[in-house]
Motif scaffolding. Structure first.
Motif, PDB file in Angstrom:
ATOM      1  N   LEU A 175      50.138  31.056  26.642  1.00 55.02           N
ATOM      2  CA  LEU A 175      48.832  31.383  27.216  1.00 55.02           C
ATOM      3  C   LEU A 175      47.687  30.735  26.442  1.00 55.02           C
ATOM      4  CD1 LEU A 175      48.907  35.182  28.162  1.00 55.02           C
ATOM      5  CD2 LEU A 175      48.401  33.286  29.701  1.00 55.02           C
ATOM      6  N   MET A 189      44.034  30.279  27.233  1.00 49.68           N
ATOM      7  CA  MET A 189      43.624  31.610  27.690  1.00 49.68           C
ATOM      8  C   MET A 189      43.951  32.641  26.626  1.00 49.68           C
ATOM      9  SD  MET A 189      44.916  31.462  31.667  1.00 49.68           S
ATOM     10  CE  MET A 189      46.474  30.654  31.257  1.00 49.68           C
ATOM     11  N   SER A 224      44.319  36.149  25.678  1.00 50.64           N
ATOM     12  CA  SER A 224      44.496  37.447  26.325  1.00 50.64           C
ATOM     13  C   SER A 224      44.820  38.506  25.282  1.00 50.64           C
ATOM     14  CB  SER A 224      45.638  37.376  27.348  1.00 50.64           C
ATOM     15  OG  SER A 224      45.979  38.669  27.814  1.00 50.64           O
ATOM     16  N   GLN A 247      48.279  41.548  27.363  1.00 52.84           N
ATOM     17  CA  GLN A 247      49.652  41.294  27.808  1.00 52.84           C
ATOM     18  C   GLN A 247      50.530  42.521  27.720  1.00 52.84           C
ATOM     19  OE1 GLN A 247      48.498  38.494  29.306  1.00 52.84           O
ATOM     20  NE2 GLN A 247      50.690  38.108  29.272  1.00 52.84           N
ATOM     21  N   ALA A 278      51.274  39.918  38.396  1.00 49.09           N
ATOM     22  CA  ALA A 278      50.338  39.022  37.712  1.00 49.09           C
ATOM     23  C   ALA A 278      49.644  38.069  38.673  1.00 49.09           C
ATOM     24  CB  ALA A 278      51.079  38.220  36.640  1.00 49.09           C
ATOM     25  N   SER A 284      45.646  37.745  38.577  1.00 45.15           N
ATOM     26  CA  SER A 284      45.004  36.548  38.036  1.00 45.15           C
ATOM     27  C   SER A 284      43.725  36.204  38.788  1.00 45.15           C
ATOM     28  CB  SER A 284      45.973  35.359  38.094  1.00 45.15           C
ATOM     29  OG  SER A 284      46.252  34.985  39.444  1.00 45.15           O
ATOM     30  N   PHE A 299      40.648  35.672  36.382  1.00 41.47           N
ATOM     31  CA  PHE A 299      40.118  34.313  36.272  1.00 41.47           C
ATOM     32  C   PHE A 299      38.656  34.202  36.688  1.00 41.47           C
ATOM     33  CE2 PHE A 299      44.346  31.752  36.427  1.00 41.47           C
ATOM     34  CZ  PHE A 299      44.749  32.425  35.281  1.00 41.47           C
ATOM     35  N   THR A 340      41.254  41.269  30.307  1.00 38.49           N
ATOM     36  CA  THR A 340      42.704  41.492  30.319  1.00 38.49           C
ATOM     37  C   THR A 340      43.056  42.826  29.664  1.00 38.49           C
ATOM     38  OG1 THR A 340      42.908  40.217  28.251  1.00 38.49           O
ATOM     39  CG2 THR A 340      43.249  39.031  30.329  1.00 38.49           C
ATOM     40  N   LYS A 386      46.631  27.036  35.343  1.00 37.31           N
ATOM     41  CA  LYS A 386      46.452  28.242  34.537  1.00 37.31           C
ATOM     42  C   LYS A 386      47.117  29.451  35.188  1.00 37.31           C
ATOM     43  CE  LYS A 386      42.276  27.336  31.855  1.00 37.31           C
ATOM     44  NZ  LYS A 386      40.939  27.860  31.481  1.00 37.31           N
ATOM     45  N   ARG A 387      47.053  29.521  36.506  1.00 38.06           N
ATOM     46  CA  ARG A 387      47.668  30.661  37.194  1.00 38.06           C
ATOM     47  C   ARG A 387      49.185  30.641  37.015  1.00 38.06           C
ATOM     48  NH1 ARG A 387      44.830  30.556  41.503  1.00 38.06           N
ATOM     49  NH2 ARG A 387      43.500  32.282  40.826  1.00 38.06           N
ATOM     50  N   TYR A 408      49.864  31.887  33.573  1.00 37.90           N
ATOM     51  CA  TYR A 408      49.606  33.327  33.479  1.00 37.90           C
ATOM     52  C   TYR A 408      50.759  34.123  34.075  1.00 37.90           C
ATOM     53  CZ  TYR A 408      46.973  37.713  33.817  1.00 37.90           C
ATOM     54  OH  TYR A 408      46.550  39.010  33.695  1.00 37.90           O
TER      55      TYR A 408
END
Length: 335
Positions: free
Chosen positions: A68, A74, A76, A79, A116, A120, A124, A135, A223-224, A227
């Motif tokens: 990530l 990203m 986060s 998680q 997820a 997202s 996002f 997150t 990115k998705r 993720y």
């Protein structure tokens, strides 16, 4: 009268390569380590196997957070939402629905990925620090929703009864082998992912997303995907933890402490590398095992170690090799 020499030796074109001798050494070393770990249940006690499953879960969590932040850019701190869903998913599928517990583990990971994907679209919409905080808020919302479901034990948690008919010795060994297989799948999968076109795109996105988008890279789509993959990996880790402890409680499985562990592991080991999270997990596991009896001082020592490594080795412990050793190369070299 002057003459010009035209018989100069042609200049060799630069050679672009990926990996080399160290890559083959890394592959061979990985095979040997996995083979030795696979044979350990025949040599060690059940307590050692349980402890090693805990180490395997740390490797998976560190690898997923590195995917990530280190590759996807990203950061986060939420998680634990997918760790909890993976753990509770295993309990619900194996204890309530009646699914074989070993089959329920990948199913729980798929559930995390499905959760997820729509999540997202909400996360996002935020960037930078707002994304990190968002997150965490999402994880808290998931935790609160789980505590409202009576079938999941509400706020008191639930026990995993799917292994009831298996002898404890065999159960622990089976969980150990399953966890070892998950580690190989996750680390190897991230390695192959980063060697693909998507991995190259992620490197560009991490360095400069605006420039990457101007070159035709689907920034949001890439990115998705990361993720969702990271959510599935954290779900596998959550299922591993619950399969190892046979008990799940919302206060522990959704704890933000997991995010702190992941950040520590990646920062200590070396962000943006395949080897870093593995090294960081080994260091954290050693500290946890050695200093657990110190109570709150354990956290102080861990914090001091984190500060020291950050100051003395900004690129993590694996960064001390200065690129001379690259067991799992993901980029290209000219030479």
């Amino acid at each position: 009268m002057t003459t010009t020499r035209t018989d100069r030796a042609p200049v060799a074109a630069p050679r672009v390569r990926r990996g080399g001798r160290t890559a083959w050494v890394g592959a061979g070393l990985a095979v040997v380590v996995v083979a030795v770990l696979g044979y350990l249940p025949f040599l060690t006690t059940r307590g050692t196997q349980v402890s090693l499953v805990g180490l395997f879960s740390l490797v998976v969590l560190g690898t997923m957070w590195n995917l990530l932040a280190g590759y996807g850019g990203m950061v986060s701190i939420g998680q634990q939402a997918y760790i909890g869903v993976g753990g509770y998913g295993l309990v619900y599928l194996a204890s309530t629905v009646g699914v074989d517990p070993f089959l329920a583990v990948p199913v729980a990971a798929v559930v995390c990925a499905l959760l997820a994907w729509p999540t997202s679209y909400l996360a996002f919409r935020l960037n930078g620090g707002y994304f990190a905080i968002g997150t965490w808020v999402i994880a808290e919302v998931v935790r609160l929703l789980v505590t409202q479901v009576d079938a999941l034990g509400a706020g008191s948690g639930a026990s995993l009864t799917g292994f009831a008919g298996i002898d404890p010795t065999y159960r622990i060994a089976y969980v150990y082998w399953m966890s070892l297989g998950i580690v190989v799948l996750v680390v190897g999968g991230v390695y192959l992912l980063m060697r693909s076109r998507l991995g190259l795109a992620l490197t560009a996105i991490r360095d400069e997303p605006t420039a990457a988008g101007s070159l035709g890279i689907g920034v949001t789509r890439a990115k998705r995907v990361v993720y969702v993959v990271a959510a599935a990996g954290c779900g596998l880790a959550g299922a591993m933890i619950v399969a190892n402890t046979l008990r799940v409680q919302p206060g522990s499985i959704f704890s933000v402490d997991y995010s702190a562990m992941m950040i520590f592991i990646v920062v200590i080991g070396g962000i943006g590398t395949i080897e870093g999270p593995v090294i960081g997990a080994l260091v954290f596991y050693a500290l946890q095992d050695t200093l657990a009896d110190l109570g709150n001082w354990y956290l102080v020592v861990v914090g001091v170690v984190a500060i020291a490594v950050t100051l003395l080795a900004p690129k993590g412990l694996w960064g001390l090799t200065r690129g001379r050793v690259d067991l799992f190369p993901t980029g290209y070299r000219v030479g």
